[in-house]
Design a protein around this motif. Structure first.
Motif, PDB file in Angstrom:
ATOM      1  N   ASP A  20       0.680  -1.285  -0.127  1.00  0.00           N
ATOM      2  CA  ASP A  20       0.188  -0.204  -0.163  1.00  0.00           C
ATOM      3  C   ASP A  20       0.797   1.328  -0.036  1.00  0.00           C
ATOM      4  O   ASP A  20       1.948   1.219   0.251  1.00  0.00           O
ATOM      5  CB  ASP A  20      -0.961  -0.077   1.386  1.00  0.00           C
ATOM      6  CG  ASP A  20      -2.135   0.796   0.956  1.00  0.00           C
ATOM      7  OD1 ASP A  20      -2.301   1.405  -0.222  1.00  0.00           O
ATOM      8  OD2 ASP A  20      -2.549   1.140   2.119  1.00  0.00           O
ATOM      9  N   GLY A  21       0.296   2.479  -0.209  1.00  0.00           N
ATOM     10  CA  GLY A  21       1.019   3.514  -0.268  1.00  0.00           C
ATOM     11  C   GLY A  21       0.144   4.803  -0.669  1.00  0.00           C
ATOM     12  O   GLY A  21      -1.021   4.533  -0.709  1.00  0.00           O
ATOM     13  N   PRO A  22       0.863   5.871  -1.278  1.00  0.00           N
ATOM     14  CA  PRO A  22       0.340   6.955  -1.536  1.00  0.00           C
ATOM     15  C   PRO A  22      -0.734   6.877  -2.957  1.00  0.00           C
ATOM     16  O   PRO A  22      -0.516   5.825  -3.722  1.00  0.00           O
ATOM     17  CB  PRO A  22       1.135   8.012  -1.613  1.00  0.00           C
ATOM     18  CG  PRO A  22       2.512   7.183  -2.171  1.00  0.00           C
ATOM     19  CD  PRO A  22       2.255   6.051  -1.463  1.00  0.00           C
ATOM     20  N   ASP A  23      -1.131   8.004  -3.411  1.00  0.00           N
ATOM     21  CA  ASP A  23      -1.987   8.234  -4.797  1.00  0.00           C
ATOM     22  C   ASP A  23      -0.887   7.734  -5.876  1.00  0.00           C
ATOM     23  O   ASP A  23       0.138   7.804  -5.878  1.00  0.00           O
ATOM     24  CB  ASP A  23      -2.534   9.363  -5.041  1.00  0.00           C
ATOM     25  CG  ASP A  23      -3.666   9.665  -3.964  1.00  0.00           C
ATOM     26  OD1 ASP A  23      -4.139   8.793  -3.039  1.00  0.00           O
ATOM     27  OD2 ASP A  23      -4.329  10.681  -4.122  1.00  0.00           O
ATOM     28  N   ARG A  58      -2.924   0.226  -2.500  1.00  0.00           N
ATOM     29  CA  ARG A  58      -2.580   1.016  -3.766  1.00  0.00           C
ATOM     30  C   ARG A  58      -1.919  -0.116  -4.795  1.00  0.00           C
ATOM     31  O   ARG A  58      -1.832  -0.026  -5.900  1.00  0.00           O
ATOM     32  CB  ARG A  58      -1.389   1.997  -3.087  1.00  0.00           C
ATOM     33  CG  ARG A  58      -0.407   2.263  -4.450  1.00  0.00           C
ATOM     34  CD  ARG A  58       0.821   2.666  -3.588  1.00  0.00           C
ATOM     35  NE  ARG A  58       1.927   2.651  -4.422  1.00  0.00           N
ATOM     36  CZ  ARG A  58       2.349   3.495  -5.667  1.00  0.00           C
ATOM     37  NH1 ARG A  58       1.637   4.908  -5.387  1.00  0.00           N
ATOM     38  NH2 ARG A  58       3.228   3.514  -6.264  1.00  0.00           N
ATOM     39  N   GLN A 100      -4.527  -1.208  -7.124  1.00  0.00           N
ATOM     40  CA  GLN A 100      -4.239  -0.045  -8.355  1.00  0.00           C
ATOM     41  C   GLN A 100      -3.466  -0.051  -9.241  1.00  0.00           C
ATOM     42  O   GLN A 100      -3.714   0.535 -10.482  1.00  0.00           O
ATOM     43  CB  GLN A 100      -4.589   1.294  -7.355  1.00  0.00           C
ATOM     44  CG  GLN A 100      -5.774   1.480  -6.494  1.00  0.00           C
ATOM     45  CD  GLN A 100      -5.972   2.550  -5.367  1.00  0.00           C
ATOM     46  OE1 GLN A 100      -4.727   3.461  -5.709  1.00  0.00           O
ATOM     47  NE2 GLN A 100      -6.739   2.737  -4.675  1.00  0.00           N
ATOM     48  N   HIS A 146      -9.101   1.621   3.848  1.00  0.00           N
ATOM     49  CA  HIS A 146      -8.666   3.076   4.042  1.00  0.00           C
ATOM     50  C   HIS A 146      -8.072   3.488   2.375  1.00  0.00           C
ATOM     51  O   HIS A 146      -6.595   3.303   2.170  1.00  0.00           O
ATOM     52  CB  HIS A 146      -7.437   3.006   4.853  1.00  0.00           C
ATOM     53  CG  HIS A 146      -7.045   4.373   5.234  1.00  0.00           C
ATOM     54  ND1 HIS A 146      -6.106   5.119   4.738  1.00  0.00           N
ATOM     55  CD2 HIS A 146      -7.460   5.142   6.250  1.00  0.00           C
ATOM     56  CE1 HIS A 146      -5.917   6.320   5.104  1.00  0.00           C
ATOM     57  NE2 HIS A 146      -6.938   6.332   6.203  1.00  0.00           N
ATOM     58  N   HIS A 147      -9.069   3.981   1.875  1.00  0.00           N
ATOM     59  CA  HIS A 147      -8.439   4.530   0.478  1.00  0.00           C
ATOM     60  C   HIS A 147      -9.400   5.601  -0.064  1.00  0.00           C
ATOM     61  O   HIS A 147     -10.731   5.497   0.181  1.00  0.00           O
ATOM     62  CB  HIS A 147      -8.377   3.291  -0.482  1.00  0.00           C
ATOM     63  CG  HIS A 147      -9.665   2.615  -0.776  1.00  0.00           C
ATOM     64  ND1 HIS A 147     -10.563   2.585  -2.132  1.00  0.00           N
ATOM     65  CD2 HIS A 147     -10.357   1.919  -0.175  1.00  0.00           C
ATOM     66  CE1 HIS A 147     -11.360   1.929  -2.023  1.00  0.00           C
ATOM     67  NE2 HIS A 147     -11.594   1.394  -0.720  1.00  0.00           N
ATOM     68  N   HIS A 148      -9.079   6.469  -0.887  1.00  0.00           N
ATOM     69  CA  HIS A 148      -9.782   7.385  -1.432  1.00  0.00           C
ATOM     70  C   HIS A 148      -9.829   7.136  -2.943  1.00  0.00           C
ATOM     71  O   HIS A 148     -10.595   8.039  -3.698  1.00  0.00           O
ATOM     72  CB  HIS A 148      -9.777   9.011  -0.891  1.00  0.00           C
ATOM     73  CG  HIS A 148      -8.435   9.627  -1.930  1.00  0.00           C
ATOM     74  ND1 HIS A 148      -8.819  10.589  -2.522  1.00  0.00           N
ATOM     75  CD2 HIS A 148      -7.139   9.168  -1.833  1.00  0.00           C
ATOM     76  CE1 HIS A 148      -7.675  10.944  -3.219  1.00  0.00           C
ATOM     77  NE2 HIS A 148      -6.677  10.157  -2.660  1.00  0.00           N
ATOM     78  N   GLN A 149      -9.052   6.577  -3.576  1.00  0.00           N
ATOM     79  CA  GLN A 149      -8.788   6.271  -4.943  1.00  0.00           C
ATOM     80  C   GLN A 149      -9.495   4.784  -5.089  1.00  0.00           C
ATOM     81  O   GLN A 149      -9.586   3.995  -4.269  1.00  0.00           O
ATOM     82  CB  GLN A 149      -7.589   6.293  -5.417  1.00  0.00           C
ATOM     83  CG  GLN A 149      -6.464   7.833  -5.333  1.00  0.00           C
ATOM     84  CD  GLN A 149      -5.815   8.034  -6.293  1.00  0.00           C
ATOM     85  OE1 GLN A 149      -4.787   7.340  -6.298  1.00  0.00           O
ATOM     86  NE2 GLN A 149      -5.745   9.086  -7.086  1.00  0.00           N
TER      87      GLN A 149
END
Ligand SMILES: NCCCC(=O)O
Length: 227
Positions: A57-60, A104, A107, A166-169
């Protein structure tokens, strides 16, 4: 001993990797090998250095990698890490080694195979009515997902697991060689499997829910081909 590569991030000049992912790999009896995205030219060679890969996991993810301009709601990204992971995914998949993407990482798998993302779920998808950024700690579950009966994932978690979030994307359009195998009640994509079954993506964080044997089974089932 089989070795699992784990991608890491860099923040404030420090390499960061989730302890829960490392601990999961060790618990399964594998050796964790953490890859810092230090150089675009230095991509580990599968088969020599590792036997399977976990995209952590990580940033956008920087939207240029799926041919979009950044929306106001986009948060901080790390384009160097993105490029490193895209190269790593290509090398690993070309070597027929398994790849598990978490958060992430799911994604990123989708972007690597030409899928696209919602840069922000709530700005771009008015139908999103589930809380995808839970205020509680990720050791607690917060919403259910519906898993396709015929999927490999269902063999681990069944068809209606309770998961953390826990993600917004999120995935907007699915990559061609993947199937959607789990969705949240609002339709947000929660898991994907590649049609060749070498790649699995999970939007939630099973590594934070290992008290639930079903969540641990996601890892054991996916990596059992390595034993
Ligand atoms: N932490 C998950 C990846 C980025 C996001 O969707 O918020």
């Amino acid at each position: 001993m089989k070795t699992i590569g784990i991608t890491a991030g860099i923040k404030n000049n420090e390499v960061i990797v989730d302890r829960s992912v490392v601990d999961t790999v060790v618990k399964l009896g594998f050796l964790p090998l953490v890859f810092a995205p230090v150089s675009l030219k230095t991509v580990p060679v599968p088969g020599v250095n590792f036997d399977a890969l976990i995209l952590s996991d990580g940033p956008d993810i920087t939207p240029i990698f799926y041919n979009e301009e950044p929306l106001p709601e986009l948060r901080e990204t790390d384009p160097h890490r993105d490029q490193f992971e895209l190269n790593l995914i290509k090398n690993t998949h070309d070597s027929n080694l398994p790849i598990l993407g978490i958060g992430r990482g799911m994604q990123m798998l989708n972007v690597a195979f030409n899928g696209t993302l919602f840069q922000d779920i709530y700005a771009q998808n008015s139908g999103a009515g589930v809380q995808h950024i839970q205020p509680n700690d990720l050791s607690l579950e917060s919403h259910h997902v519906n898993v396709t009966d015929e999927s490999e994932l269902a063999k681990a978690v069944g068809t209606h697991p309770y998961v953390n979030s826990h993600h917004h994307q999120a995935i907007k359009t699915i990559a061609n060689n993947f199937n959607i195998v789990a969705t949240a009640p609002d339709g947000i994509i929660e898991a994907i499997e590649s049609t060749d079954q070498t790649m699995l993506g999970i939007q939630w964080r099973p590594d934070k829910l290992l008290n639930d044997p079903k969540q641990e089974k996601i890892f054991t089932n996916f990596f059992e081909k390595l034993n």
